[in-house]
Design a protein around this motif. Structure first.
Motif, PDB file in Angstrom:
ATOM      1  N   SER A  14       0.836  -1.212   0.000  1.00  0.00           N
ATOM      2  CA  SER A  14       0.000   0.000   0.000  1.00  0.00           C
ATOM      3  C   SER A  14       0.861   1.249   0.000  1.00  0.00           C
ATOM      4  O   SER A  14       0.501   2.245  -0.650  1.00  0.00           O
ATOM      5  CB  SER A  14      -0.993   0.062   1.167  1.00  0.00           C
ATOM      6  N   ALA A  15       2.004   1.198   0.686  1.00  0.00           N
ATOM      7  CA  ALA A  15       2.877   2.371   0.668  1.00  0.00           C
ATOM      8  C   ALA A  15       3.380   2.619  -0.757  1.00  0.00           C
ATOM      9  O   ALA A  15       3.362   3.760  -1.251  1.00  0.00           O
ATOM     10  CB  ALA A  15       4.046   2.170   1.622  1.00  0.00           C
ATOM     11  N   ALA A  16       3.799   1.555  -1.455  1.00  0.00           N
ATOM     12  CA  ALA A  16       4.277   1.719  -2.838  1.00  0.00           C
ATOM     13  C   ALA A  16       3.157   2.293  -3.701  1.00  0.00           C
ATOM     14  O   ALA A  16       3.374   3.257  -4.462  1.00  0.00           O
ATOM     15  CB  ALA A  16       4.745   0.373  -3.396  1.00  0.00           C
ATOM     16  N   GLY A  17       1.950   1.735  -3.569  1.00  0.00           N
ATOM     17  CA  GLY A  17       0.818   2.223  -4.355  1.00  0.00           C
ATOM     18  C   GLY A  17       0.550   3.694  -4.071  1.00  0.00           C
ATOM     19  O   GLY A  17       0.342   4.491  -4.988  1.00  0.00           O
ATOM     20  N   ALA A  18       0.586   4.059  -2.780  1.00  0.00           N
ATOM     21  CA  ALA A  18       0.287   5.440  -2.406  1.00  0.00           C
ATOM     22  C   ALA A  18       1.356   6.397  -2.945  1.00  0.00           C
ATOM     23  O   ALA A  18       1.028   7.437  -3.538  1.00  0.00           O
ATOM     24  CB  ALA A  18       0.183   5.553  -0.888  1.00  0.00           C
ATOM     25  N   PHE A  19       2.644   6.043  -2.773  1.00  0.00           N
ATOM     26  CA  PHE A  19       3.710   6.928  -3.271  1.00  0.00           C
ATOM     27  C   PHE A  19       3.632   7.062  -4.795  1.00  0.00           C
ATOM     28  O   PHE A  19       3.801   8.159  -5.343  1.00  0.00           O
ATOM     29  CB  PHE A  19       5.088   6.427  -2.830  1.00  0.00           C
ATOM     30  N   PHE A  21       0.967   6.687  -6.705  1.00  0.00           N
ATOM     31  CA  PHE A  21      -0.234   7.446  -7.062  1.00  0.00           C
ATOM     32  C   PHE A  21       0.005   8.945  -6.831  1.00  0.00           C
ATOM     33  O   PHE A  21      -0.298   9.778  -7.692  1.00  0.00           O
ATOM     34  CB  PHE A  21      -1.413   6.931  -6.223  1.00  0.00           C
ATOM     35  N   VAL A  22       0.574   9.282  -5.679  1.00  0.00           N
ATOM     36  CA  VAL A  22       0.804  10.700  -5.384  1.00  0.00           C
ATOM     37  C   VAL A  22       1.834  11.288  -6.360  1.00  0.00           C
ATOM     38  O   VAL A  22       1.711  12.442  -6.780  1.00  0.00           O
ATOM     39  CB  VAL A  22       1.224  10.891  -3.899  1.00  0.00           C
ATOM     40  N   ALA A  23       2.812  10.484  -6.777  1.00  0.00           N
ATOM     41  CA  ALA A  23       3.793  10.981  -7.763  1.00  0.00           C
ATOM     42  C   ALA A  23       3.082  11.338  -9.073  1.00  0.00           C
ATOM     43  O   ALA A  23       3.405  12.362  -9.709  1.00  0.00           O
ATOM     44  CB  ALA A  23       4.873   9.928  -8.010  1.00  0.00           C
ATOM     45  N   ILE A  24       2.095  10.529  -9.461  1.00  0.00           N
ATOM     46  CA  ILE A  24       1.354  10.825 -10.696  1.00  0.00           C
ATOM     47  C   ILE A  24       0.558  12.129 -10.530  1.00  0.00           C
ATOM     48  O   ILE A  24       0.550  12.994 -11.417  1.00  0.00           O
ATOM     49  CB  ILE A  24       0.420   9.640 -11.060  1.00  0.00           C
ATOM     50  N   ILE A  25      -0.079  12.292  -9.368  1.00  0.00           N
ATOM     51  CA  ILE A  25      -0.806  13.550  -9.104  1.00  0.00           C
ATOM     52  C   ILE A  25       0.168  14.740  -9.184  1.00  0.00           C
ATOM     53  O   ILE A  25      -0.125  15.775  -9.768  1.00  0.00           O
ATOM     54  CB  ILE A  25      -1.461  13.528  -7.685  1.00  0.00           C
ATOM     55  N   PHE A  26       1.364  14.562  -8.595  1.00  0.00           N
ATOM     56  CA  PHE A  26       2.348  15.656  -8.577  1.00  0.00           C
ATOM     57  C   PHE A  26       2.790  16.031  -9.987  1.00  0.00           C
ATOM     58  O   PHE A  26       2.900  17.206 -10.317  1.00  0.00           O
ATOM     59  CB  PHE A  26       3.573  15.259  -7.731  1.00  0.00           C
ATOM     60  N   VAL A  27       3.072  15.022 -10.846  1.00  0.00           N
ATOM     61  CA  VAL A  27       3.580  15.377 -12.171  1.00  0.00           C
ATOM     62  C   VAL A  27       2.460  16.059 -12.970  1.00  0.00           C
ATOM     63  O   VAL A  27       2.713  17.007 -13.741  1.00  0.00           O
ATOM     64  CB  VAL A  27       4.191  14.146 -12.901  1.00  0.00           C
ATOM     65  N   LEU A  28       1.202  15.607 -12.749  1.00  0.00           N
ATOM     66  CA  LEU A  28       0.090  16.250 -13.457  1.00  0.00           C
ATOM     67  C   LEU A  28      -0.085  17.699 -12.972  1.00  0.00           C
ATOM     68  O   LEU A  28      -0.293  18.610 -13.775  1.00  0.00           O
ATOM     69  CB  LEU A  28      -1.206  15.451 -13.245  1.00  0.00           C
ATOM     70  N   ARG A  29       0.010  17.879 -11.657  1.00  0.00           N
ATOM     71  CA  ARG A  29      -0.147  19.240 -11.137  1.00  0.00           C
ATOM     72  C   ARG A  29       1.005  20.135 -11.614  1.00  0.00           C
ATOM     73  O   ARG A  29       0.818  21.315 -11.908  1.00  0.00           O
ATOM     74  CB  ARG A  29      -0.224  19.213  -9.606  1.00  0.00           C
ATOM     75  N   VAL A 203       9.985  17.585  -4.337  1.00  0.00           N
ATOM     76  CA  VAL A 203       9.221  16.555  -3.615  1.00  0.00           C
ATOM     77  C   VAL A 203       8.809  15.438  -4.574  1.00  0.00           C
ATOM     78  O   VAL A 203       8.870  14.253  -4.226  1.00  0.00           O
ATOM     79  CB  VAL A 203       7.994  17.177  -2.900  1.00  0.00           C
ATOM     80  N   LEU A 204       8.453  15.798  -5.812  1.00  0.00           N
ATOM     81  CA  LEU A 204       8.137  14.763  -6.809  1.00  0.00           C
ATOM     82  C   LEU A 204       9.315  13.793  -6.951  1.00  0.00           C
ATOM     83  O   LEU A 204       9.133  12.569  -6.981  1.00  0.00           O
ATOM     84  CB  LEU A 204       7.809  15.410  -8.170  1.00  0.00           C
ATOM     85  N   GLY A 205      10.523  14.328  -7.000  1.00  0.00           N
ATOM     86  CA  GLY A 205      11.716  13.474  -7.110  1.00  0.00           C
ATOM     87  C   GLY A 205      11.824  12.525  -5.925  1.00  0.00           C
ATOM     88  O   GLY A 205      12.109  11.332  -6.091  1.00  0.00           O
ATOM     89  N   ILE A 206      11.543  13.039  -4.723  1.00  0.00           N
ATOM     90  CA  ILE A 206      11.620  12.184  -3.524  1.00  0.00           C
ATOM     91  C   ILE A 206      10.559  11.089  -3.589  1.00  0.00           C
ATOM     92  O   ILE A 206      10.823   9.929  -3.259  1.00  0.00           O
ATOM     93  CB  ILE A 206      11.466  13.045  -2.251  1.00  0.00           C
ATOM     94  N   LEU A 207       9.355  11.444  -4.051  1.00  0.00           N
ATOM     95  CA  LEU A 207       8.288  10.436  -4.175  1.00  0.00           C
ATOM     96  C   LEU A 207       8.732   9.304  -5.103  1.00  0.00           C
ATOM     97  O   LEU A 207       8.490   8.131  -4.841  1.00  0.00           O
ATOM     98  CB  LEU A 207       7.004  11.078  -4.727  1.00  0.00           C
ATOM     99  N   GLY A 212      10.446   3.747  -5.877  1.00  0.00           N
ATOM    100  CA  GLY A 212      11.437   2.791  -6.383  1.00  0.00           C
ATOM    101  C   GLY A 212      11.977   1.914  -5.266  1.00  0.00           C
ATOM    102  O   GLY A 212      12.078   0.690  -5.407  1.00  0.00           O
ATOM    103  N   ALA A 213      12.283   2.538  -4.122  1.00  0.00           N
ATOM    104  CA  ALA A 213      12.845   1.774  -2.997  1.00  0.00           C
ATOM    105  C   ALA A 213      11.859   0.707  -2.539  1.00  0.00           C
ATOM    106  O   ALA A 213      12.249  -0.430  -2.253  1.00  0.00           O
ATOM    107  CB  ALA A 213      13.181   2.731  -1.854  1.00  0.00           C
ATOM    108  N   LEU A 214      10.562   1.054  -2.481  1.00  0.00           N
ATOM    109  CA  LEU A 214       9.555   0.093  -2.006  1.00  0.00           C
ATOM    110  C   LEU A 214       9.383  -1.052  -3.005  1.00  0.00           C
ATOM    111  O   LEU A 214       9.282  -2.220  -2.617  1.00  0.00           O
ATOM    112  CB  LEU A 214       8.222   0.812  -1.766  1.00  0.00           C
TER     113      LEU A 214
END
Ligand code: HEM
Ligand code: HEM
Length: 275
Positions: A14-19, A21-29, A203-207, A212-214
């Motif tokens: 779930s952590a991988a999925g969440a990170f 998903f949020v990365a996709i939101i970030f790149v779109l924003r 922050v997108l880069g960190i996401l 990747g780590a997960l």
């Protein structure tokens, strides 16, 4: 479905999925709110397809493709179906990557910017080409039924290594691209003045790194591996018998003995060997 450390697996998944998903939101924003939006017009809005398709396709979809064999609720599906899903997701990721290449080359040509001058572009194109090669070799070895089992077994460690290496490289190349774009794109205030866009995209880069780590963590736990079809079969037939406790030792004996699986992945499945 039995799995050791199921809670930890579900947490990592779930952590991988969440990170992701949020990365996709970030790149779109980033492209829709801070940048020029999305269009196919030879301008900067066309360039913006480049990061969007890389993050959604080449990073997120590839990450899911890599861990799809690890999902315990798919273990009752046949191995062949799972291979089609793994190959299909990887193919989708490749198509996204190719379209993102077309977008950036088209934009460069229209704007008369030279092609292939940066380290980012060299490593990026190399990653896409090698990924295409991995796809073709993967289909040849593991989907075409005529490939000898001994070849499948011999190439599996290479397939896994090159898959994980490519996935890691793609994230590294994306971080280089993000940094370049921030340096080129921000003026008044500049990148070094830390405007909101710079912080947001850092922050997108960190996401992406955490995603990747997960994925790498999940894909390298031996105790979370899909049991072989034969072991699954013996678990099914043992179900309900009073002697279920024997399934444990039987599992490890099978895994260490004659290779029970057509893919010939002989990595040790005895979960006690790891922790
Ligand atoms: C350019 C590949 C991710 C930003 C390029 C070029 C390639 C490439 C081959 C050269 C295009 C040309 O010469 O016409 C990749 C790959 C990526 C990736 C494979 C993913 C692993 C990203 C991301 C960004 C980005 C996430 C963030 C915005 C750029 C920029 C350029 C560029 C600014 C133009 C400058 C240059 O050629 O270096 N990319 N890219 N890239 N990419 Fe990426
Ligand atoms: C396993 C990557 C394409 C068949 C793996 C693993 C990785 C990987 C990292 C290890 C997963 C794990 O241990 O759970 C990739 C990448 C591909 C690709 C990056 C595309 C560029 C393919 C294709 C096939 C295939 C086209 C054909 C069916 C397999 C099989 C396994 C595997 C059979 C073993 C699964 C298991 O251990 O149960 N792949 N792969 N791969 N891949 Fe691929």
């Amino acid at each position: 479905m039995a799995m050791e450390n199921m809670k930890q697996f579900l947490f990592a998944l779930s952590a991988a999925g969440a990170f992701g998903f949020v990365a996709i939101i970030f790149v779109l924003r980033w492209v829709l709110h801070f940048k020029e939006g999305l269009a196919w017009d030879g301008g900067l809005a066309e360039f913006n397809w480049h990061p969007v398709l890389i993050v959604t396709g080449f990073i997120f979809l590839q990450g899911i493709a890599i861990i799809v064999y690890r999902l315990p609720w798919t273990w009752q599906c046949s191995k062949l179906i799972m291979k089609f899903i793994h190959a299909g997701l990887n193919l989708a990721a490749f198509i996204f990557a190719v379209i993102s290449m077309v977008a950036v080359f088209d934009f460069h040509n229209a704007a008369k910017i030279p092609n292939m001058y940066s380290l980012h572009s060299w490593l990026g194109l190399a990653a896409v080409i090698l990924y295409g090669l991995q796809l073709v070799v993967g289909v040849g070895l593991y989907l075409i039924p005529v490939t000898p089992v001994s070849w499948r077994a011999a190439f599996m460690p290479i397939h896994v290594y090159s898959g994980l290496f490519l996935f890691t490289s793609v994230i590294a190349v994306a971080l280089m691209g993000i940094t370049e774009k921030l340096i080129f794109g921000l003026s008044n205030p500049k990148y070094k003045d830390s405007p909101p866009e710079a912080i947001f995209v850092n922050v997108l880069g960190i996401l992406l790194v955490v995603f990747g780590a997960l994925v790498l963590w999940i894909a390298t736990r031996t105790s979370w591996k899909r049991p072989s079809d034969q072991i699954l079969h013996s678990l099914h037939t043992n179900r309900g018998s009073e002697d279920n406790s024997k399934a444990g030792p039987a599992l490890s004996e099978l895994a260490e003995g004659a290779n029970p699986e057509a893919d010939g992945d002989v990595r040790k499945r005895n979960s006690k060997s790891e922790s």
